[in-house]
Design a protein around this motif. Sequence first.
Motif, PDB file in Angstrom:
ATOM      1  N   HIS A  78       0.826  -1.203   0.000  1.00  0.00           N
ATOM      2  CA  HIS A  78       0.000   0.000   0.000  1.00  0.00           C
ATOM      3  C   HIS A  78       0.863   1.256   0.000  1.00  0.00           C
ATOM      4  O   HIS A  78       0.555   2.229  -0.700  1.00  0.00           O
ATOM      5  N   LYS A  79       1.954   1.250   0.756  1.00  0.00           N
ATOM      6  CA  LYS A  79       2.888   2.394   0.748  1.00  0.00           C
ATOM      7  C   LYS A  79       3.386   2.661  -0.669  1.00  0.00           C
ATOM      8  O   LYS A  79       3.455   3.807  -1.108  1.00  0.00           O
ATOM      9  N   LEU A  82       0.533   4.008  -2.996  1.00  0.00           N
ATOM     10  CA  LEU A  82       0.156   5.405  -2.721  1.00  0.00           C
ATOM     11  C   LEU A  82       1.091   6.412  -3.375  1.00  0.00           C
ATOM     12  O   LEU A  82       0.741   7.589  -3.487  1.00  0.00           O
ATOM     13  N   ASN A 111      -4.608   3.056  -4.756  1.00  0.00           N
ATOM     14  CA  ASN A 111      -3.948   4.357  -4.714  1.00  0.00           C
ATOM     15  C   ASN A 111      -4.969   5.491  -4.641  1.00  0.00           C
ATOM     16  O   ASN A 111      -4.617   6.658  -4.679  1.00  0.00           O
ATOM     17  N   THR A 113      -7.062   5.928  -1.998  1.00  0.00           N
ATOM     18  CA  THR A 113      -7.248   6.318  -0.595  1.00  0.00           C
ATOM     19  C   THR A 113      -6.136   5.726   0.254  1.00  0.00           C
ATOM     20  O   THR A 113      -5.562   4.696  -0.103  1.00  0.00           O
ATOM     21  N   ASP A 114      -5.874   6.365   1.385  1.00  0.00           N
ATOM     22  CA  ASP A 114      -4.845   5.824   2.271  1.00  0.00           C
ATOM     23  C   ASP A 114      -5.407   4.779   3.235  1.00  0.00           C
ATOM     24  O   ASP A 114      -4.695   4.254   4.070  1.00  0.00           O
TER      25      ASP A 114
END
Length: 192
Positions: A78-79, A82, A111, A113-114
């Motif tokens: 996820h990092k 993003l 990508n 939303t966080d």
Amino acid sequence: MSFVSVYAMENFVNVVSDGQVTDPTGKITNKNYKKFVKIGQQQFMAFAGNQGLAEQAVKIVPFKNEGYPLSVLAQDLHKQVLTIPVDDASILLAVGGLNEKNEIEVISFSNRTDQKNYFNPKGDEIAYTFLTNTKNNISDEISETKLNQFLSETGYNTSSKAIRAQKKLNDFISDNDSTVNKVTFELNIKKR
């Protein structure tokens, strides 16, 4: 890339994807593209959005027989996701299967939303998520309503019943969105 549904209960998780890849101009480039891979004997990664970005994600998570700590993997991926501007391309991912505690776990993110969606169903609890980058922006609410309708028709508490409902949902999406086709691929992981 277009539509993937992930459906989980305490003892199993299913992934069903359509097979169509459409480029940014709307041209169909592939009609038989499976939108998930196994990353371990009992784990998967599913994807939708930009094909090139999805393939890059698959390359950085090679198959390991024993699998991965799913929460850590999702956080790391996820990092990276993003860092991709949504205006450049969309990428939606889900990782799941059996975690290190031998429990069904699914984590989805994009990508856009966080936030991550985390599922670890227990008992009769049902968990599902949709990876969708559809042209007509069929909402998750519509997909959820239709999935529940199809589950009431097929049943919900076994993998085979849920897959039938997931395929019906894929057909519904395909009937309403030209970027999704009725060619489906499925994966089932059962708790040992």
